[in-house]
Design a protein around this motif. Structure first.
Motif, PDB file in Angstrom:
ATOM      1  N   PRO A  35      -0.890  12.508 -11.686  1.00  0.00           N
ATOM      2  CA  PRO A  35      -2.192  13.419 -12.309  1.00  0.00           C
ATOM      3  C   PRO A  35      -3.410  12.797 -12.269  1.00  0.00           C
ATOM      4  O   PRO A  35      -3.494  11.551 -11.723  1.00  0.00           O
ATOM      5  N   GLU A  36      -4.334  13.561 -12.113  1.00  0.00           N
ATOM      6  CA  GLU A  36      -5.639  13.231 -11.823  1.00  0.00           C
ATOM      7  C   GLU A  36      -6.158  12.203 -13.062  1.00  0.00           C
ATOM      8  O   GLU A  36      -5.598  12.345 -14.108  1.00  0.00           O
ATOM      9  N   LYS A 164      -4.780   2.836  -7.510  1.00  0.00           N
ATOM     10  CA  LYS A 164      -4.556   3.792  -8.315  1.00  0.00           C
ATOM     11  C   LYS A 164      -5.580   5.006  -8.381  1.00  0.00           C
ATOM     12  O   LYS A 164      -5.379   6.217  -8.721  1.00  0.00           O
ATOM     13  N   LYS A 165      -6.998   4.559  -8.077  1.00  0.00           N
ATOM     14  CA  LYS A 165      -7.809   5.619  -8.171  1.00  0.00           C
ATOM     15  C   LYS A 165      -7.394   6.592  -6.841  1.00  0.00           C
ATOM     16  O   LYS A 165      -7.759   7.685  -7.102  1.00  0.00           O
ATOM     17  N   TRP A 166      -7.138   5.961  -5.846  1.00  0.00           N
ATOM     18  CA  TRP A 166      -6.824   6.905  -4.688  1.00  0.00           C
ATOM     19  C   TRP A 166      -5.423   7.505  -5.263  1.00  0.00           C
ATOM     20  O   TRP A 166      -5.206   8.797  -4.642  1.00  0.00           O
ATOM     21  N   LEU A 167      -4.614   7.071  -5.902  1.00  0.00           N
ATOM     22  CA  LEU A 167      -3.459   7.804  -6.208  1.00  0.00           C
ATOM     23  C   LEU A 167      -3.428   8.840  -6.916  1.00  0.00           C
ATOM     24  O   LEU A 167      -2.695   9.874  -6.966  1.00  0.00           O
ATOM     25  N   GLY A 168      -4.504   9.019  -7.740  1.00  0.00           N
ATOM     26  CA  GLY A 168      -4.609  10.000  -8.781  1.00  0.00           C
ATOM     27  C   GLY A 168      -4.723  11.325  -7.953  1.00  0.00           C
ATOM     28  O   GLY A 168      -5.626  11.516  -7.050  1.00  0.00           O
ATOM     29  N   GLY A 169      -3.960  12.423  -8.195  1.00  0.00           N
ATOM     30  CA  GLY A 169      -3.688  13.754  -7.812  1.00  0.00           C
ATOM     31  C   GLY A 169      -2.886  13.616  -6.507  1.00  0.00           C
ATOM     32  O   GLY A 169      -2.691  14.998  -5.882  1.00  0.00           O
ATOM     33  N   GLN A 170      -2.172  12.665  -6.178  1.00  0.00           N
ATOM     34  CA  GLN A 170      -1.353  12.607  -5.024  1.00  0.00           C
ATOM     35  C   GLN A 170       0.026  13.288  -5.194  1.00  0.00           C
ATOM     36  O   GLN A 170       0.492  12.976  -6.325  1.00  0.00           O
TER      37      GLN A 170
END
Length: 589
Positions: A35-36, A164-170
């Motif tokens: 999740p974002e 983790k910031k990049w991973l949000g929404g993936q």
């Protein structure tokens, strides 16, 4: 904390070259559907807009994989994904370390031979004995991680934070897509990105030590405030006085005491007054209280305006109590306890004389010279006190050697007496030199004479500290004593070696190098001739005195050589001319 201290010491020696050897890593969970974050999902909404739907986990969305990531200042070395349904164990982690070693060998040529410093947290598989054996087999250096300190793990505070910031929404449909995306992101980051993460470790280590120092200082202030608030010193003094008063009727009615003199009764009271640690605390309070008023008495004799330093109570209270614990005052029999108490009080007495001379008498002599004070009363009082500080140690030295056999305590206190006499003599000699200088317009040799006198005084005290260290080391090695006594002596010996030997030697050497450099700089300047001084017909701009002799700077200005030397020793911008602010000396100096 020792690993953190070792790391900072290593950084002071190697600088940024240390980061070339560091390899760090940790484990993290990666979900297939992420999740974002709240910051990513923020949007402009009206008060009547419908509420956003919350992310709900399902068996599909809760799928995740664990990845172990190792990296250095140039980039990622290894991304190892665990099979689904398995957990990280000691065997699994050791196999990961084998993969890491092969990755370093393939990706960083020459790094293994130059030495590896491994940084990882203190999870159970990381600290297991088998893991430690594997690290020793690789001959890697290990800096252990402090417990409950994710802010000191580079992967936690830097790499995984950005990841983790990049991973949000993936969203990833399968494991292969997840692995490829994660590896691509790690490999896409520049080398400067990873170097920045490791360099932040130094600031965080320093911040940890500063916070610990602040915590200790706040705890000490809290204890001091509470100690003063509850008037613990007065309570302890009252406790000890009541305890002694209660024992007086018992001693009077005891048959063994009835035939003794007043000295014998006082001796028994003192011995019975230090048979427990609480009783020693009460006696300590009385001794520190007495030291404070002895200092106040000497300040009254010397007509000084300084207020009594209340810290003297804390210093001498700690000194006496440490001596009591170190000598096992409460554990010995009555006769031995009285001898130990007598020796400890003698050390405290001579320490008090040394303290008063250093912080009261010596500064007063300097101020009388600097202020050109013509009050005969103040000068004669200061000289009489100095005479007392010479006569008293010599008299006590003669008494002790005539009534005691040779032992380590007698040697230590005798050398302490000699040190006090020599330091007072050095202060008087410097005082006489300044009196002579008051009758001359400029005495260039005075600076050298004062430096030699102060160096002699410091050297004498340094030699005494070395002797005291050797004396204590001999007592620990060859004199039988209890476990507590040995432990306290070892702690005291370590503190003494660092504070009074190593630091004093380091400071003295720095002063010597600074003075030698300053003298060489002044000698490098050319001397002004009498013809040049007559043509100049000016005064020294530093001391405003007439110039019988002078040095010519590179900017062609004239100053006394001794004035330039004092400026080089006292002022930070020392190489600048006082008149034009240009460089006074040649660049090779």
């Amino acid at each position: 904390m020792s690993s953190g201290r070792d790391f900072l010491n290593r950084y002071r020696q190697d600088g940024n070259d240390l980061f070339f050897h560091i390899v760090t890593g940790d484990e993290t969970w990666i979900a297939h559907i992420n999740p974002e974050s709240k910051q990513q999902s923020m949007q402009w909404r009206h008060s009547t807009s419908p509420k956003p739907k919350k992310f709900k986990q399902t068996p599909y969305t809760s799928r995740k994989m664990m990845a172990t990531v190792f990296w250095d200042e140039k980039g990622v070395l290894l991304v190892d994904f665990m099979e689904r349904g398995t957990t990280i164990t000691v065997d699994v982690y050791c196999e990961t370390l084998n993969k890491l070693r092969r990755a370093i060998q393939n990706r960083r040529r020459g790094k293994l031979s130059s030495g590896i410093i491994l940084l990882h947290d203190n999870a159970r598989p990381h600290t297991a004995a088998k893991t430690q054996e594997k690290i020793q087999e690789f001959r890697w250096e290990l800096y252990n991680h402090p417990p409950y300190s994710p802010d000191l793990a580079p992967s936690d505070y830097f790499l995984f934070l950005h990841f983790k910031k990049w991973l949000g929404g993936q969203r990833f449909e399968n494991d292969m897509e997840l692995k490829n995306a994660v590896e691509n992101w790690f490999n896409s980051q520049a080398a400067s990105f990873y170097a920045e993460g490791l360099r932040k470790l130094v600031k965080r280590r320093y911040r940890l030590f500063n916070s610990l120092l602040d915590l200790v200082s706040k705890m000490f202030e809290f204890l001091v405030v509470d100690w003063n608030h509850f008037k613990m010193s007065s309570v302890l003094r009252m406790f000890w006085a009541i305890r002694v008063l209660i024992q007086i009727p018992y001693l009077i009615t005891t048959m063994e005491i009835q035939n003794k003199t007043l000295f014998g009764v006082a001796k028994n009271l003192l011995v019975e007054g230090c048979d427990t640690f609480i009783a020693v605390l009460g006696m300590t309070s009385y001794i520190s209280y007495l030291c404070r008023y002895i200092e106040a008495f000497f300040q009254w004799v010397l007509l000084t305006d300084n207020l009594v330093d209340r810290r003297i109570e804390i210093d001498f209270a700690l000194s006496f109590y440490i001596l009591a614990v170190q000598s096992e005052l409460t554990c010995s029999d009555q006769e031995k306890r009285f001898i130990t108490l007598y020796r400890n009080i003698s050390l405290i007495y001579f320490s008090l004389l040394h303290y008063i001379h250093t912080y009261v008498v010596d500064p007063l002599l300097i101020s009388l010279n600097n202020s050109c004070n013509s009050s005969f009363n103040r000068h004669i009082r200061a000289l009489l006190v100095c005479g007392f500080f010479i006569v008293c140690p010599i008299t006590m030295w003669q008494y002790l050697w005539s009534h005691h056999s040779v032992n380590t305590w007698l040697l230590a206190i005798s050398l302490f007496n000699i040190t006090i006499v020599l330091k007072v003599g050095s202060s008087l000699f410097r005082y006489c030199l300044f009196l002579i200088d008051a009758h001359y317009t400029l005495w260039e040799e005075l600076e050298c004479y004062v430096y030699f006198i102060e160096s002699f005084s410091i050297t004498v005290e340094f030699c005494y500290n070395i002797f005291l260290f050797l004396n204590s080391a001999y007592a620990i090695a060859f004199v039988s004593c209890g476990v507590l006594q040995t432990f306290v002596k070892c702690i005291y010996l370590s503190f003494h070696a660092y504070s009074f030997i190593w630091r004093e030697a380091k400071n003295g050497w720095n002063v010597f190098i600074k003075r030698r450099t300053a003298v060489n700089k002044v000698k490098s300047l050319s001397d002004a001739t009498m013809v040049e001084l007559d043509e100049l017909n000016d005064i020294c701009a530093i001391c405003q005195g007439n110039m019988v002799s002078a040095k010519i700077t590179r900017c062609n200005h004239y100053f006394h050589g001794v004035c330039l030397l004092r400026k080089l020793l006292c002022i930070n911008d020392q190489d600048r001319c006082p008149l034009c602010q240009s460089e006074m000396f040649r660049t090779e100096m």
